[in-house]
Design a protein around this motif. Structure first.
Motif, PDB file in Angstrom:
ATOM      1  N   SER A  20       0.823  -1.203   0.000  1.00  0.00           N
ATOM      2  CA  SER A  20       0.000   0.000   0.000  1.00  0.00           C
ATOM      3  C   SER A  20       0.855   1.250   0.000  1.00  0.00           C
ATOM      4  CB  SER A  20      -0.880  -0.005   1.253  1.00  0.00           C
ATOM      5  OG  SER A  20      -1.511   1.234   1.409  1.00  0.00           O
ATOM      6  N   VAL A  79       1.101  -4.392   6.269  1.00  0.00           N
ATOM      7  CA  VAL A  79       0.215  -3.966   5.183  1.00  0.00           C
ATOM      8  C   VAL A  79       0.216  -4.986   4.050  1.00  0.00           C
ATOM      9  CG1 VAL A  79      -0.112  -2.207   3.395  1.00  0.00           C
ATOM     10  CG2 VAL A  79       0.324  -1.519   5.755  1.00  0.00           C
ATOM     11  N   GLU A  80       1.384  -5.466   3.663  1.00  0.00           N
ATOM     12  CA  GLU A  80       1.464  -6.465   2.592  1.00  0.00           C
ATOM     13  C   GLU A  80       0.668  -7.717   2.946  1.00  0.00           C
ATOM     14  OE1 GLU A  80       5.617  -7.119   1.823  1.00  0.00           O
ATOM     15  OE2 GLU A  80       5.869  -5.115   0.985  1.00  0.00           O
ATOM     16  N   GLU A 137      -3.089  -6.905   2.863  1.00  0.00           N
ATOM     17  CA  GLU A 137      -3.600  -6.746   1.505  1.00  0.00           C
ATOM     18  C   GLU A 137      -3.654  -8.073   0.758  1.00  0.00           C
ATOM     19  OE1 GLU A 137      -1.236  -3.525  -0.085  1.00  0.00           O
ATOM     20  OE2 GLU A 137      -2.732  -2.074   0.590  1.00  0.00           O
ATOM     21  N   GLU A 189     -10.854  -8.307   7.108  1.00  0.00           N
ATOM     22  CA  GLU A 189     -11.291  -7.112   6.378  1.00  0.00           C
ATOM     23  C   GLU A 189     -11.486  -5.934   7.319  1.00  0.00           C
ATOM     24  OE1 GLU A 189     -11.448  -6.488   3.041  1.00  0.00           O
ATOM     25  OE2 GLU A 189     -10.447  -8.433   2.942  1.00  0.00           O
ATOM     26  N   LYS A 192      -8.061  -4.824   8.398  1.00  0.00           N
ATOM     27  CA  LYS A 192      -7.430  -4.100   7.297  1.00  0.00           C
ATOM     28  C   LYS A 192      -7.977  -2.666   7.233  1.00  0.00           C
ATOM     29  CE  LYS A 192      -7.266  -6.155   3.277  1.00  0.00           C
ATOM     30  NZ  LYS A 192      -7.590  -6.611   1.900  1.00  0.00           N
ATOM     31  N   ASP A 193      -9.282  -2.517   7.329  1.00  0.00           N
ATOM     32  CA  ASP A 193      -9.894  -1.191   7.279  1.00  0.00           C
ATOM     33  C   ASP A 193      -9.407  -0.320   8.432  1.00  0.00           C
ATOM     34  OD1 ASP A 193     -11.904   0.766   6.277  1.00  0.00           O
ATOM     35  OD2 ASP A 193     -12.811   0.367   8.240  1.00  0.00           O
ATOM     36  N   LEU A 196      -5.457   0.386   7.944  1.00  0.00           N
ATOM     37  CA  LEU A 196      -5.097   1.247   6.822  1.00  0.00           C
ATOM     38  C   LEU A 196      -5.744   2.628   6.892  1.00  0.00           C
ATOM     39  CD1 LEU A 196      -5.282  -1.267   3.841  1.00  0.00           C
ATOM     40  CD2 LEU A 196      -3.249  -0.483   5.065  1.00  0.00           C
TER      41      LEU A 196
END
Length: 149
Positions: free
Chosen positions: A2, A33-34, A37, A108, A111-112, A115
């Motif tokens: 990202s 992050v990787e 994602e 998910e 992640k939200d 990020l």
């Protein structure tokens, strides 16, 4: 990876240990992050994600302690505000891992949150609070004839 987790996104603050810690943090964050994602919500969170989050938490604890020591040493006026941000975000990170482990949060949602909430805060914190701290440390060092940490 990202665009959120790039070392170049953080300004250099001019205090060596802080700049080094930020660079290391961005490398750890890039791994998180990787993994986020690449993960799918229908799969269990990979152990590497938990490990990378824990590594980032431990790095952050040590980094925040170093910053807090120097802030106390120079009597940084907004010490408690800066420290409170550290404490709140460490608690948030630990909660992410605990909630992920207990199934309260899925990949998910994590992640939200990570990020869209944590990373923007981290970048703002480095660009504002850490910049202000570094400027104050430099000013105090110049006034006393000491080198900055």
């Amino acid at each position: 990876m990202s665009e959120h987790a790039r070392v170049g996104d953080l300004p250099q603050v001019g205090v060596e240990f802080m700049d080094n810690d930020h660079e290391e943090a961005m490398g750890l964050l890039a791994r998180v992050v990787e993994t986020l994602e690449a993960s799918r919500n229908d799969h269990a969170a990979p152990e590497s994600l938990r490990r990378d989050l824990r590594d980032f938490i431990e790095h952050s604890r040590a980094h925040f302690r170093r910053e807090e020591v120097i802030m106390k040493a120079v009597h940084f006026p907004p010490f408690h505000i800066h420290k409170n941000e550290h404490d709140q975000r460490l608690e948030e990170l630990v909660t992410y891992v605990d909630d992920l482990d207990s199934g309260v949060i899925g990949l998910e949602d994590l992640k939200d949150k990570f990020l869209n909430e944590f990373l923007p805060w981290y970048q703002r914190h480095c660009a504002t609070m850490d910049q202000a701290t570094a400027r104050y440390v430099e000013k105090q060092a110049a006034a006393t004839g000491q080198s900055k940490a």
